[in-house]
Write a protein that holds these residues in place. Structure first.
Motif, PDB file in Angstrom:
ATOM      1  N   PHE A   6      22.048  -2.732   8.954  1.00  0.00           N
ATOM      2  CA  PHE A   6      22.352  -3.160   7.985  1.00  0.00           C
ATOM      3  C   PHE A   6      23.703  -3.237   7.433  1.00  0.00           C
ATOM      4  CE2 PHE A   6      23.209  -0.471   3.493  1.00  0.00           C
ATOM      5  CZ  PHE A   6      22.668  -1.396   2.323  1.00  0.00           C
ATOM      6  N   PHE A   7      24.770  -2.413   8.194  1.00  0.00           N
ATOM      7  CA  PHE A   7      26.756  -3.082   8.090  1.00  0.00           C
ATOM      8  C   PHE A   7      26.326  -4.501   8.536  1.00  0.00           C
ATOM      9  CE2 PHE A   7      30.525  -2.303   9.646  1.00  0.00           C
ATOM     10  CZ  PHE A   7      30.553  -1.739   8.565  1.00  0.00           C
ATOM     11  N   THR A   8      25.668  -4.680   9.534  1.00  0.00           N
ATOM     12  CA  THR A   8      26.334  -6.727   9.967  1.00  0.00           C
ATOM     13  C   THR A   8      25.606  -7.238   9.218  1.00  0.00           C
ATOM     14  OG1 THR A   8      25.771  -5.034  12.106  1.00  0.00           O
ATOM     15  CG2 THR A   8      25.959  -7.524  11.974  1.00  0.00           C
ATOM     16  N   SER A   9      24.660  -6.561   8.852  1.00  0.00           N
ATOM     17  CA  SER A   9      24.331  -7.770   7.778  1.00  0.00           C
ATOM     18  C   SER A   9      24.175  -8.073   6.631  1.00  0.00           C
ATOM     19  CB  SER A   9      22.232  -7.631   7.669  1.00  0.00           C
ATOM     20  OG  SER A   9      22.065  -6.859   6.791  1.00  0.00           O
ATOM     21  N   TYR A  10      25.034  -6.775   6.570  1.00  0.00           N
ATOM     22  CA  TYR A  10      25.963  -6.731   4.637  1.00  0.00           C
ATOM     23  C   TYR A  10      26.853  -7.635   4.719  1.00  0.00           C
ATOM     24  CZ  TYR A  10      28.980  -4.469   1.279  1.00  0.00           C
ATOM     25  OH  TYR A  10      29.958  -4.212   0.061  1.00  0.00           O
ATOM     26  N   PHE A  11      28.112  -7.499   6.074  1.00  0.00           N
ATOM     27  CA  PHE A  11      29.640  -8.448   6.933  1.00  0.00           C
ATOM     28  C   PHE A  11      28.860  -9.678   6.520  1.00  0.00           C
ATOM     29  CE2 PHE A  11      31.471  -4.861   6.503  1.00  0.00           C
ATOM     30  CZ  PHE A  11      32.564  -4.709   5.666  1.00  0.00           C
ATOM     31  N   ILE A  12      27.813 -10.420   7.162  1.00  0.00           N
ATOM     32  CA  ILE A  12      27.741 -11.418   7.505  1.00  0.00           C
ATOM     33  C   ILE A  12      26.652 -12.082   5.929  1.00  0.00           C
ATOM     34  CG2 ILE A  12      25.868 -12.496   8.071  1.00  0.00           C
ATOM     35  CD1 ILE A  12      25.234 -10.761  10.783  1.00  0.00           C
ATOM     36  N   ILE A  13      26.634 -12.198   5.331  1.00  0.00           N
ATOM     37  CA  ILE A  13      26.236 -12.151   3.470  1.00  0.00           C
ATOM     38  C   ILE A  13      27.232 -11.838   3.013  1.00  0.00           C
ATOM     39  CG2 ILE A  13      25.257 -10.917   1.969  1.00  0.00           C
ATOM     40  CD1 ILE A  13      22.926 -10.265   3.158  1.00  0.00           C
ATOM     41  N   ILE A  14      28.182 -11.227   2.896  1.00  0.00           N
ATOM     42  CA  ILE A  14      29.952 -11.280   2.466  1.00  0.00           C
ATOM     43  C   ILE A  14      30.255 -12.760   2.819  1.00  0.00           C
ATOM     44  CG2 ILE A  14      31.653 -10.125   1.577  1.00  0.00           C
ATOM     45  CD1 ILE A  14      29.083  -8.894   0.061  1.00  0.00           C
ATOM     46  N   ALA A  15      30.179 -12.593   4.478  1.00  0.00           N
ATOM     47  CA  ALA A  15      31.042 -13.900   4.545  1.00  0.00           C
ATOM     48  C   ALA A  15      30.662 -15.030   3.984  1.00  0.00           C
ATOM     49  CB  ALA A  15      31.550 -13.104   6.380  1.00  0.00           C
ATOM     50  N   SER A  16      29.180 -14.866   3.864  1.00  0.00           N
ATOM     51  CA  SER A  16      28.520 -16.717   4.323  1.00  0.00           C
ATOM     52  C   SER A  16      28.805 -16.636   2.150  1.00  0.00           C
ATOM     53  CB  SER A  16      27.326 -15.909   3.661  1.00  0.00           C
ATOM     54  OG  SER A  16      26.309 -17.171   3.245  1.00  0.00           O
ATOM     55  N   VAL A  17      28.993 -15.653   1.722  1.00  0.00           N
ATOM     56  CA  VAL A  17      29.422 -16.012   0.083  1.00  0.00           C
ATOM     57  C   VAL A  17      30.978 -16.439  -0.139  1.00  0.00           C
ATOM     58  CG1 VAL A  17      29.853 -14.709  -2.185  1.00  0.00           C
ATOM     59  CG2 VAL A  17      27.632 -14.482  -0.736  1.00  0.00           C
ATOM     60  N   ILE A  18      31.491 -15.694   0.822  1.00  0.00           N
ATOM     61  CA  ILE A  18      33.145 -15.623   0.754  1.00  0.00           C
ATOM     62  C   ILE A  18      33.851 -17.284   1.248  1.00  0.00           C
ATOM     63  CG2 ILE A  18      35.399 -15.642   2.116  1.00  0.00           C
ATOM     64  CD1 ILE A  18      34.274 -12.354   1.615  1.00  0.00           C
ATOM     65  N   THR A  43      31.274 -18.455  -7.147  1.00  0.00           N
ATOM     66  CA  THR A  43      30.566 -18.372  -5.988  1.00  0.00           C
ATOM     67  C   THR A  43      28.961 -17.465  -6.204  1.00  0.00           C
ATOM     68  OG1 THR A  43      32.033 -18.523  -4.249  1.00  0.00           O
ATOM     69  CG2 THR A  43      30.053 -18.334  -3.701  1.00  0.00           C
ATOM     70  N   ILE A  44      29.282 -16.351  -6.751  1.00  0.00           N
ATOM     71  CA  ILE A  44      27.827 -15.726  -7.404  1.00  0.00           C
ATOM     72  C   ILE A  44      26.813 -16.970  -8.212  1.00  0.00           C
ATOM     73  CG2 ILE A  44      26.672 -13.796  -8.370  1.00  0.00           C
ATOM     74  CD1 ILE A  44      28.947 -12.555  -7.021  1.00  0.00           C
ATOM     75  N   LEU A  45      27.778 -17.110  -9.549  1.00  0.00           N
ATOM     76  CA  LEU A  45      26.868 -17.890 -10.217  1.00  0.00           C
ATOM     77  C   LEU A  45      26.463 -19.953  -9.739  1.00  0.00           C
ATOM     78  CD1 LEU A  45      26.355 -18.803 -13.507  1.00  0.00           C
ATOM     79  CD2 LEU A  45      28.563 -19.733 -13.252  1.00  0.00           C
ATOM     80  N   PHE A  46      27.587 -19.866  -8.402  1.00  0.00           N
ATOM     81  CA  PHE A  46      26.593 -21.083  -7.907  1.00  0.00           C
ATOM     82  C   PHE A  46      25.805 -20.792  -7.260  1.00  0.00           C
ATOM     83  CE2 PHE A  46      26.698 -23.668  -4.016  1.00  0.00           C
ATOM     84  CZ  PHE A  46      26.434 -24.544  -4.275  1.00  0.00           C
ATOM     85  N   LEU A  47      25.093 -19.099  -6.763  1.00  0.00           N
ATOM     86  CA  LEU A  47      23.866 -18.698  -5.829  1.00  0.00           C
ATOM     87  C   LEU A  47      23.093 -18.377  -6.715  1.00  0.00           C
ATOM     88  CD1 LEU A  47      26.088 -16.637  -2.725  1.00  0.00           C
ATOM     89  CD2 LEU A  47      24.640 -18.608  -2.426  1.00  0.00           C
ATOM     90  N   ILE A  48      23.647 -17.539  -7.580  1.00  0.00           N
ATOM     91  CA  ILE A  48      22.538 -18.063  -8.323  1.00  0.00           C
ATOM     92  C   ILE A  48      21.249 -18.893  -9.111  1.00  0.00           C
ATOM     93  CG2 ILE A  48      21.979 -17.053 -11.587  1.00  0.00           C
ATOM     94  CD1 ILE A  48      23.723 -14.623 -10.332  1.00  0.00           C
ATOM     95  N   VAL A  49      22.224 -19.749  -9.751  1.00  0.00           N
ATOM     96  CA  VAL A  49      21.882 -21.152  -9.973  1.00  0.00           C
ATOM     97  C   VAL A  49      20.584 -22.401  -8.888  1.00  0.00           C
ATOM     98  CG1 VAL A  49      22.477 -23.749 -10.873  1.00  0.00           C
ATOM     99  CG2 VAL A  49      23.859 -22.345 -11.374  1.00  0.00           C
ATOM    100  N   ILE A  50      21.757 -21.752  -7.214  1.00  0.00           N
ATOM    101  CA  ILE A  50      20.314 -22.569  -6.403  1.00  0.00           C
ATOM    102  C   ILE A  50      19.333 -21.390  -5.820  1.00  0.00           C
ATOM    103  CG2 ILE A  50      20.314 -22.369  -3.519  1.00  0.00           C
ATOM    104  CD1 ILE A  50      23.729 -23.256  -4.030  1.00  0.00           C
ATOM    105  N   SER A  51      19.403 -20.170  -6.019  1.00  0.00           N
ATOM    106  CA  SER A  51      18.133 -19.600  -6.214  1.00  0.00           C
ATOM    107  C   SER A  51      17.322 -19.494  -7.855  1.00  0.00           C
ATOM    108  CB  SER A  51      18.620 -18.156  -6.684  1.00  0.00           C
ATOM    109  OG  SER A  51      17.540 -17.345  -6.607  1.00  0.00           O
ATOM    110  N   PHE A  52      17.727 -20.290  -9.087  1.00  0.00           N
ATOM    111  CA  PHE A  52      16.760 -20.785  -9.560  1.00  0.00           C
ATOM    112  C   PHE A  52      16.315 -22.510  -9.552  1.00  0.00           C
ATOM    113  CE2 PHE A  52      18.527 -17.427 -13.590  1.00  0.00           C
ATOM    114  CZ  PHE A  52      17.823 -17.309 -13.659  1.00  0.00           C
ATOM    115  N   PHE A  53      17.144 -22.833  -9.162  1.00  0.00           N
ATOM    116  CA  PHE A  53      17.222 -24.551  -8.455  1.00  0.00           C
ATOM    117  C   PHE A  53      15.579 -24.563  -7.293  1.00  0.00           C
ATOM    118  CE2 PHE A  53      17.095 -28.577  -6.203  1.00  0.00           C
ATOM    119  CZ  PHE A  53      15.981 -29.124  -7.594  1.00  0.00           C
ATOM    120  N   THR A  54      15.612 -23.671  -6.383  1.00  0.00           N
ATOM    121  CA  THR A  54      14.778 -24.179  -5.182  1.00  0.00           C
ATOM    122  C   THR A  54      13.534 -22.870  -5.694  1.00  0.00           C
ATOM    123  OG1 THR A  54      15.754 -21.741  -4.294  1.00  0.00           O
ATOM    124  CG2 THR A  54      16.577 -23.968  -3.812  1.00  0.00           C
ATOM    125  N   HIS A  55      13.625 -21.959  -6.575  1.00  0.00           N
ATOM    126  CA  HIS A  55      12.425 -21.085  -6.888  1.00  0.00           C
ATOM    127  C   HIS A  55      11.197 -22.609  -6.863  1.00  0.00           C
ATOM    128  CE1 HIS A  55       9.839 -18.491  -8.347  1.00  0.00           C
ATOM    129  NE2 HIS A  55       9.862 -18.807  -9.655  1.00  0.00           N
TER     130      HIS A  55
END
Length: 153
Positions: A6-18, A43-55
């Protein structure tokens, strides 16, 4: 062992967002240098837009999310290689803030409506593409939130 995963995946996701934040800042704001917090929010707004579009076309399964995370990590490592000074100035700040948030995630209680409609709607997003008509199944499905789409990524 689960805590380490959980800790490793958390920091991988944070690094991806950064990483996405660094590339967005380079693409859209060449002359304007945003602070880290504003870059993270955009960045979070951008990822939400990607999520809406790819859905509409894809379910947000492991393959879809893996591609999103790998691209973000690629951009993160590019940021580290090209802009070491910027990364060093933010590294302690990033580590402190996200470590506090990580321990907050471990301690905090989930929302009371989590089992009622937060989790099921996010689960449907990860299993199916283009969910139509689920408002008849559950009252909570009638008002989808951008948080559900971000959570499905």
């Amino acid at each position: 062992m689960n805590l380490i995963i959980f800790f490793t995946s958390y920091f991988i996701i944070i690094a991806s967002v950064i990483g996405y934040g660094s590339i967005l800042q380079k693409v859209f704001n060449k002359k304007l240098n945003l602070e880290f917090e504003y870059s993270l929010l955009s960045t979070i707004l951008f990822l939400i837009v990607i999520s809406f579009f790819t859905h509409f076309f894809l379910s947000h399964n492991y393959l879809h999310n893996g591609v999103i995370i790998i691209f973000g990590l690629f951009f993160f490592f590019i940021m580290i290689i090209k802009d070491k000074k910027l990364f060093k100035s933010y590294a302690k700040y990033i580590l402190l803030i996200f470590s506090i948030l990580f321990f907050g995630l471990l301690i905090a209680k989930s929302h009371d409506d989590f089992i009622y409609y937060h989790f099921p709607y996010t689960y449907y997003l990860t299993q199916e593409n283009l969910i139509v008509g689920t408002g008849n199944l559950n009252h909570g499905f009638r008002t989808p939130s951008s948080i559900f789409y971000l959570n499905s990524l």
